[in-house]
Design a protein around this motif. Sequence first.
Motif, PDB file in Angstrom:
ATOM      1  N   GLU A 368       0.925  -1.278  -0.023  1.00  0.00           N
ATOM      2  CA  GLU A 368      -0.022   0.170   0.110  1.00  0.00           C
ATOM      3  C   GLU A 368       0.704   1.231   0.047  1.00  0.00           C
ATOM      4  OE1 GLU A 368      -3.675   2.133   2.514  1.00  0.00           O
ATOM      5  OE2 GLU A 368      -3.228   0.063   2.767  1.00  0.00           O
ATOM      6  N   ASN A 369       2.152   1.136   0.833  1.00  0.00           N
ATOM      7  CA  ASN A 369       2.798   2.415   0.850  1.00  0.00           C
ATOM      8  C   ASN A 369       3.577   2.672  -0.551  1.00  0.00           C
ATOM      9  OD1 ASN A 369       2.352   3.064   3.661  1.00  0.00           O
ATOM     10  ND2 ASN A 369       3.990   1.437   4.420  1.00  0.00           N
ATOM     11  N   GLN A 370       3.880   1.557  -1.250  1.00  0.00           N
ATOM     12  CA  GLN A 370       4.555   1.812  -2.588  1.00  0.00           C
ATOM     13  C   GLN A 370       3.404   2.062  -3.551  1.00  0.00           C
ATOM     14  OE1 GLN A 370       6.395  -2.070  -2.867  1.00  0.00           O
ATOM     15  NE2 GLN A 370       8.385  -1.428  -1.643  1.00  0.00           N
ATOM     16  N   THR A 371       2.388   1.574  -3.635  1.00  0.00           N
ATOM     17  CA  THR A 371       1.678   1.686  -4.586  1.00  0.00           C
ATOM     18  C   THR A 371       0.544   2.825  -4.449  1.00  0.00           C
ATOM     19  OG1 THR A 371       0.107  -0.261  -4.231  1.00  0.00           O
ATOM     20  CG2 THR A 371       1.934  -0.575  -5.492  1.00  0.00           C
ATOM     21  N   LYS A 372       0.202   3.152  -3.182  1.00  0.00           N
ATOM     22  CA  LYS A 372      -1.357   3.807  -2.880  1.00  0.00           C
ATOM     23  C   LYS A 372      -2.474   3.147  -3.295  1.00  0.00           C
ATOM     24  CE  LYS A 372       2.105   6.847  -1.798  1.00  0.00           C
ATOM     25  NZ  LYS A 372       2.580   6.737  -0.612  1.00  0.00           N
ATOM     26  N   ILE A 373      -2.299   1.779  -3.408  1.00  0.00           N
ATOM     27  CA  ILE A 373      -3.468   0.999  -3.688  1.00  0.00           C
ATOM     28  C   ILE A 373      -3.837   0.416  -2.164  1.00  0.00           C
ATOM     29  CG2 ILE A 373      -4.692  -0.896  -4.579  1.00  0.00           C
ATOM     30  CD1 ILE A 373      -2.449  -0.795  -6.417  1.00  0.00           C
ATOM     31  N   ARG A 374      -5.307   0.907  -1.845  1.00  0.00           N
ATOM     32  CA  ARG A 374      -5.815   0.659  -0.370  1.00  0.00           C
ATOM     33  C   ARG A 374      -5.805  -0.778  -0.131  1.00  0.00           C
ATOM     34  NH1 ARG A 374     -10.077   2.734  -1.237  1.00  0.00           N
ATOM     35  NH2 ARG A 374     -11.720   1.084  -1.556  1.00  0.00           N
ATOM     36  N   CYS A 375      -5.473  -1.305   0.900  1.00  0.00           N
ATOM     37  CA  CYS A 375      -5.601  -2.788   1.190  1.00  0.00           C
ATOM     38  C   CYS A 375      -6.201  -3.046   2.453  1.00  0.00           C
ATOM     39  CB  CYS A 375      -4.039  -3.207   1.227  1.00  0.00           C
ATOM     40  SG  CYS A 375      -2.840  -3.258  -0.138  1.00  0.00           S
ATOM     41  N   ASN A 376      -6.899  -4.064   2.362  1.00  0.00           N
ATOM     42  CA  ASN A 376      -7.719  -4.384   3.576  1.00  0.00           C
ATOM     43  C   ASN A 376      -7.440  -5.950   3.918  1.00  0.00           C
ATOM     44  OD1 ASN A 376      -9.375  -2.130   3.978  1.00  0.00           O
ATOM     45  ND2 ASN A 376     -10.269  -2.684   1.946  1.00  0.00           N
ATOM     46  N   PHE A 377      -7.411  -6.167   5.421  1.00  0.00           N
ATOM     47  CA  PHE A 377      -7.009  -7.622   5.841  1.00  0.00           C
ATOM     48  C   PHE A 377      -7.708  -8.168   6.685  1.00  0.00           C
ATOM     49  CE2 PHE A 377      -4.384 -10.702   8.390  1.00  0.00           C
ATOM     50  CZ  PHE A 377      -4.297 -11.554   7.413  1.00  0.00           C
ATOM     51  N   PHE A 378      -8.234  -9.168   6.623  1.00  0.00           N
ATOM     52  CA  PHE A 378      -9.125  -9.677   7.733  1.00  0.00           C
ATOM     53  C   PHE A 378      -8.492 -11.312   8.051  1.00  0.00           C
ATOM     54  CE2 PHE A 378     -12.501 -12.597   8.997  1.00  0.00           C
ATOM     55  CZ  PHE A 378     -12.951 -11.967  10.197  1.00  0.00           C
ATOM     56  N   SER A 379      -8.390 -11.648   9.254  1.00  0.00           N
ATOM     57  CA  SER A 379      -8.000 -12.878   9.540  1.00  0.00           C
ATOM     58  C   SER A 379      -8.808 -13.356  10.853  1.00  0.00           C
ATOM     59  CB  SER A 379      -6.502 -12.859  10.034  1.00  0.00           C
ATOM     60  OG  SER A 379      -5.956 -14.184  10.781  1.00  0.00           O
TER      61      SER A 379
END
Length: 484
Positions: A368-379
């Motif tokens: 996300e920091n490199q591409t500015k593409i928003r990332c969501n994570f669920f575990s």
Amino acid sequence: MKKRSEKKFMLTGSLTGIPFTEIAETCPAGIFITDPAGNCHYVNNFWCKITGLTKTEVKKTFWLDLIHPDDKDNLSGAWERFKMDKSPMINEFRIIDKKGITKWLAGVIKVLESLKNSESPIIGIFLEVSEIKKTGAESEKYRMAYKNLIENSFDAILLTSPDGRIFSANPAACRMFGRSEEELCRLGRDCVVDHSDPRLAKALRIRDIKGNFFGELRMIRKSGKKFQAEISSSIFTGETGEKYTSMIIREISQKRLKSGTGNVTRKSFESRYFKEYQDAIENERSQIALELHDDLGQRFSSLKLYLAWLKNRIGVQSQSVKTKLIEMNSLIDESMSRIRDFISILKPSVLFELGLVESLKWQLDRFENQTKIRCNFFSYPEEFNLDEDKSLALFRILQEALTNIRKHADAGSVAVELRLLRKTVIMRISDNGKGFSLEKVNLISSRGISGMKERVKFLGGKFFIKSVIEKGTIIKVSLPTKPY
């Protein structure tokens, strides 16, 4: 027994100003001096040690009397020829010492002109080489046993070089491929291995990295008929330092291939082959990461120190020079940051230090920091107790998926879910990008997706991918938590 001459020799000569006997007594070789009739007039201590006789006993013994019976005729003939032509007599032979022990000697007998009196004395200088002979005999014994083993093996055996040359082939190999040994050596590996087999390149790479390979490949006979075979190949170094390879080849019968047992065996071979391949790749990545850290990392650190030194030494300069120095320093910082990124990709130490869940979060945060593409994570649950192979597979699959998203998807967001359902761990990766045609991926056999599928298949899991043009892509991986 030869009649001994009564004539005596006076050892009054010297070599380079040092008395002869002083040199002879300190020499680590057996030395004796005789007259042409073979009567002994001098022996050094080492000759006494070799023969087990005292100096008095040696002088009373004709030296040819010490020779082993099997060597006596040949040596007596050589001695007579030597007395006629006076040429140095270089030989090796056996003697029997005072205790009845057989010993091998090697050395030279020649006319000693430097001690010449009324007649030219004859000097013999010999080393005991019994241990060398014993070692040579043992080596020859094992060499013959090894040769017989290869010659009588039911498996085809080839001695080759890493670049594909063939140096020797046993009879089984000649029968298997329908070619003579001379023909196999002349044509090389290309005449026995089917180069259209997609497993060949991986097999050679594994062998280059690990030093050995065991698995299945498709071979080809002189008639052009192709067949499946189990291959065991290793790289080793010869006495001169040259690299060689061995190939042991066993044909897999059609009956075995079609039988249920054959399928299980083949599956186990494929599993072992893929694991060796993956292990080889991971080892190679770790080695590259180490090289990047130790070599380039240190070089860039040195460059930063040199720039700081240069900046302090130049004093008052133009603003453009100062600007360039600042830009160079920034470029080095960026390069070092990229190297750290490459190292983390090649060797995911974060996975083994923090665990699967935290390493996936770290990977998404960095993406996300490199591409500015928003990332969501669920575990769910928050911690997973998976073995190293499965954890590494999930880490690498997400890594490959994010690489494809960055390069091709034109996505605005990515979602990753990790769940444990009964005895199965499921990872779902989705993006809202432009999607792609699955037919096209199957047609070009995308390496990235193929690699994901192979990893999952090897671990007994399931791989699913769905992509819709202008809507995005979903990848779903299911792996058993227990060995399958």
